[in-house]
Scaffold this motif. Structure first.
Motif, mmCIF file in Angstrom:
data_model
loop_
_atom_site.group_PDB
_atom_site.id
_atom_site.type_symbol
_atom_site.label_atom_id
_atom_site.label_comp_id
_atom_site.label_asym_id
_atom_site.label_seq_id
_atom_site.Cartn_x
_atom_site.Cartn_y
_atom_site.Cartn_z
ATOM 1 N N VAL A 18 0.869 -1.179 0.000
ATOM 2 C CA VAL A 18 0.000 0.000 0.000
ATOM 3 C C VAL A 18 0.904 1.227 0.000
ATOM 4 N N GLU A 19 0.637 2.169 -0.887
ATOM 5 C CA GLU A 19 1.422 3.401 -0.925
ATOM 6 C C GLU A 19 0.919 4.362 0.144
ATOM 7 N N ILE A 20 1.843 4.923 0.910
ATOM 8 C CA ILE A 20 1.501 5.914 1.930
ATOM 9 C C ILE A 20 2.195 7.235 1.590
ATOM 10 N N HIS A 21 1.738 8.303 2.235
ATOM 11 C CA HIS A 21 2.322 9.631 2.057
ATOM 12 C C HIS A 21 2.487 10.243 3.442
ATOM 13 N N ILE A 70 7.201 6.906 -1.999
ATOM 14 C CA ILE A 70 8.128 7.592 -2.889
ATOM 15 C C ILE A 70 7.988 9.066 -2.543
ATOM 16 N N GLY A 71 9.033 9.673 -2.006
ATOM 17 C CA GLY A 71 8.899 11.063 -1.605
ATOM 18 C C GLY A 71 10.210 11.729 -1.263
ATOM 19 N N GLY A 90 13.314 9.582 -1.987
ATOM 20 C CA GLY A 90 13.503 8.297 -1.330
ATOM 21 C C GLY A 90 12.513 7.262 -1.840
ATOM 22 N N LEU A 91 13.001 6.060 -2.059
ATOM 23 C CA LEU A 91 12.159 4.915 -2.398
ATOM 24 C C LEU A 91 12.200 4.006 -1.177
#
Length: 180
Positions: A18-21, A70-71, A90-91
């Motif tokens: 799951v992608e988070i931010h 990814i940020g 950053g990955l």
């Protein structure tokens, strides 16, 4: 950069991540307090995030088993090497380990193979344009990725005539030699 991020995202989503931010402007340091960019935020001290690590761990504690982000990452490091940057994309990933840490190593190995193969096929035109101006060797990644334990790595270094104390971490030079 876009291609790398697309491939990273595609692979991890296919593996139930799951992608988070996570926040990038935070009230305290995210990695022990050193090397942070400090600023004032509406009269209170704040800093730019060094890592999404805390937020990834919180997501796992909240019952998400696999997360990635990814940020931007910010590090106030005075350095003149290509291994230290003040700002980079950053990955990051975090996952539960069910039985053994090889689960993570295997996943990262599969990820690297996927990314290297697909960057060469999907983005061959872009790589060609870059290579004209900045020549580089083609990407190489064995499939499956080679896994060595520390003892095996030390043995390979010694066999190549490179001195390495088996009780000490590898230096940048010995890491490069082992990679070669």
């Amino acid at each position: 950069q876009s291609g790398v991020c697309q491939l990273y995202r595609e692979f991890l989503l296919s593996k139930d991540f799951v992608e988070i931010h996570s926040p990038k402007l935070i009230g305290g340091s995210s990695e022990g307090g050193a090397n942070v960019f400090k600023l004032e935020y509406f009269g209170l001290p704040a800093c730019l995030a060094q890592s999404p690590q805390l937020y990834k761990q919180m997501a796992l504690c909240g019952d998400l088993q696999r997360v990635f982000e990814i940020g931007p990452v910010f590090r106030a490091e005075h350095s003149y090497t290509n291994r230290h940057l003040c700002e980079f994309t950053g990955l990051d990933l975090e996952m539960e380990i069910k039985n053994h840490y090889f689960e993570v190593l295997d996943l990262i190995g599969e990820l690297m193979v996927f990314m290297f193969k697909n960057i060469q096929t999907r983005y061959a035109r872009e790589l060609g344009v870059i290579k004209e101006q900045y020549p580089f060797e083609d990407f190489k990644c064995c499939d499956p990725v080679l896994k060595l334990n520390f003892k095996e790595g030390i043995k390979l270094l010694h066999e190549a005539g490179i001195a390495q104390d088996p009780l000490q971490d590898l230096s940048t030079e010995t890491e490069k030699a082992l990679g070669a």
